[in-house]
Design a protein around this motif. Structure first.
Motif, short mmCIF file in Angstrom:
data_model
loop_
_atom_site.label_atom_id
_atom_site.label_comp_id
_atom_site.label_asym_id
_atom_site.label_seq_id
_atom_site.Cartn_x
_atom_site.Cartn_y
_atom_site.Cartn_z
N VAL A 87 0.85 -1.19 0.00
CA VAL A 87 0.00 0.00 0.00
C VAL A 87 0.88 1.24 0.00
N VAL A 88 0.54 2.21 -0.84
CA VAL A 88 1.12 3.55 -0.77
C VAL A 88 -0.01 4.49 -0.39
N ALA A 89 0.16 5.22 0.72
CA ALA A 89 -0.89 6.11 1.22
C ALA A 89 -0.40 7.55 1.23
N PHE A 90 -1.25 8.43 0.72
CA PHE A 90 -0.95 9.86 0.61
C PHE A 90 -1.81 10.64 1.60
N PRO A 91 -1.22 11.52 2.42
CA PRO A 91 -2.03 12.32 3.34
C PRO A 91 -2.70 13.49 2.62
N GLY A 92 -3.67 14.08 3.30
CA GLY A 92 -4.37 15.23 2.74
C GLY A 92 -3.78 16.55 3.21
N THR A 93 -4.59 17.58 3.11
CA THR A 93 -4.13 18.94 3.37
C THR A 93 -3.87 19.19 4.85
N ASP A 94 -2.62 19.52 5.18
CA ASP A 94 -2.28 19.88 6.57
C ASP A 94 -1.12 20.87 6.65
N ASN A 95 -0.80 21.51 5.52
CA ASN A 95 0.24 22.54 5.54
C ASN A 95 0.01 23.51 4.37
N LEU A 96 0.80 24.57 4.32
CA LEU A 96 0.59 25.61 3.31
C LEU A 96 0.84 25.12 1.89
N ASP A 97 1.79 24.23 1.73
CA ASP A 97 2.06 23.69 0.40
C ASP A 97 0.85 22.92 -0.12
N CYS A 98 0.18 22.20 0.77
CA CYS A 98 -1.03 21.47 0.40
C CYS A 98 -2.14 22.44 -0.01
N VAL A 99 -2.29 23.51 0.76
CA VAL A 99 -3.31 24.52 0.44
C VAL A 99 -3.05 25.10 -0.95
N ALA A 100 -1.78 25.39 -1.25
CA ALA A 100 -1.43 25.92 -2.57
C ALA A 100 -1.80 24.93 -3.67
N THR A 128 -1.90 -1.07 -3.87
CA THR A 128 -3.15 -0.35 -3.64
C THR A 128 -2.78 1.07 -3.24
N LEU A 129 -3.39 2.04 -3.91
CA LEU A 129 -3.14 3.45 -3.64
C LEU A 129 -4.25 3.99 -2.76
N VAL A 130 -3.87 4.72 -1.72
CA VAL A 130 -4.82 5.16 -0.69
C VAL A 130 -4.60 6.63 -0.39
N GLY A 131 -5.68 7.35 -0.09
CA GLY A 131 -5.52 8.74 0.33
C GLY A 131 -6.80 9.34 0.84
N HIS A 132 -6.64 10.41 1.60
CA HIS A 132 -7.77 11.18 2.12
C HIS A 132 -7.66 12.61 1.59
N SER A 133 -8.77 13.15 1.08
CA SER A 133 -8.82 14.54 0.63
C SER A 133 -7.81 14.77 -0.50
N LEU A 134 -6.90 15.73 -0.34
CA LEU A 134 -5.86 15.94 -1.34
C LEU A 134 -5.11 14.63 -1.62
N ALA A 178 -6.31 11.66 -1.58
CA ALA A 178 -7.14 10.84 -2.47
C ALA A 178 -6.99 11.30 -3.91
N ALA A 179 -6.94 12.62 -4.11
CA ALA A 179 -6.75 13.15 -5.46
C ALA A 179 -5.39 12.73 -6.01
N ILE A 180 -4.35 12.77 -5.17
CA ILE A 180 -3.02 12.36 -5.63
C ILE A 180 -3.01 10.86 -5.95
N ALA A 181 -3.69 10.06 -5.13
CA ALA A 181 -3.79 8.62 -5.41
C ALA A 181 -4.45 8.38 -6.77
N ILE A 182 -5.46 9.16 -7.09
CA ILE A 182 -6.16 9.02 -8.37
C ILE A 182 -5.24 9.45 -9.52
N MET A 183 -4.50 10.54 -9.33
CA MET A 183 -3.53 10.98 -10.36
C MET A 183 -2.46 9.90 -10.57
N ALA A 184 -2.00 9.31 -9.47
CA ALA A 184 -1.00 8.24 -9.57
C ALA A 184 -1.56 7.05 -10.34
#
Length: 202
Positions: A39-52, A93-99, A101-107
């Motif tokens: 599994v590769v899991a990507f976190p969601g928005t929790d810093n300014l770079d994520c907001v950008a 399996t690609l996993v993510g929440h919020s941002l 999840a979007a990165i997992a879909i792009m991957a």
């Protein structure tokens, strides 16, 4: 592995030291060997770079993929080589929440174009990723498991864009109108736990 198990990995991606990428960036991931495989899991928005990355919501044309959200695609692109090296051709399996999840879909889209589709994608509270159905068509043969909790507003954004697949509704809304309270990964995990209990008693 249940959807809740994958949601727990999405939650872990927020607090664990990234195996790939930098902790203060939008482009980072954890890699875990689980009972269900890699599994590769990507976190969601929790810093300014994520907001950008979230706010960089203009469409770009990606060859083979279609028209996608620039910020999401860029966040994936920054770690694509490292993620693919960590996978090393193995089923994942690609996993993510919020941002995430979007990165997992792009991957997943990039992997399909590269001829090595992921085993599955679990996206919790994913925002919309494309202005049209190009990503959904590309991922039509990939097992996509996308979830929206309650009245979370994030999966409804950007307005008039499209999801990569069907969104499964879970949980009870905390408020009778679109909100961000229902967006929290902890609430998603709780909703999935209740969903499993309901399925067993049905």
């Amino acid at each position: 592995m249940t959807p809740r198990d994958y949601a727990l990995l999405a939650q872990e991606a927020y607090s664990a030291k990234p195996d790939i990428g930098k902790a203060d960036s939008a482009s980072r991931a954890i890699v875990r060997q689980t009972a269900g495989g890699l599994v590769v899991a990507f976190p969601g928005t929790d810093n300014l770079d994520c907001v950008a990355a979230d706010l960089d919501a203009h469409p770009i044309d990606v060859i083979g993929v279609g028209q996608v959200h620039h910020g999401f695609w860029s966040a994936w692109g920054a770690i694509a080589v490292d993620v693919l090296a960590a996978i090393d051709g193995r089923p994942v399996t690609l996993v993510g929440h919020s941002l995430g999840a979007a990165i997992a879909i792009m991957a997943a889209a990039a992997m399909v174009v590269g001829g090595r589709p992921p085993a599955a994608v679990y996206g919790f509270e994913p925002p919309r990723v494309s202005t049209n159905d190009s990503v959904a068509s590309l991922l039509a043969k990939v097992p996509l498991n996308l979830f929206k909790n309650g009245n979370d507003i994030v999966p409804d954004l950007p307005i008039e864009w499209r999801h990569a697949g069907v969104i499964r509704q879970i949980g009870r809304a905390t408020l009778p109108f679109p909100n961000v309270k229902d967006h929290a990964i902890a609430r998603v995990i709780m909703a999935l736990a209740n969903d499993q209990v309901s399925a067993k008693t049905a």
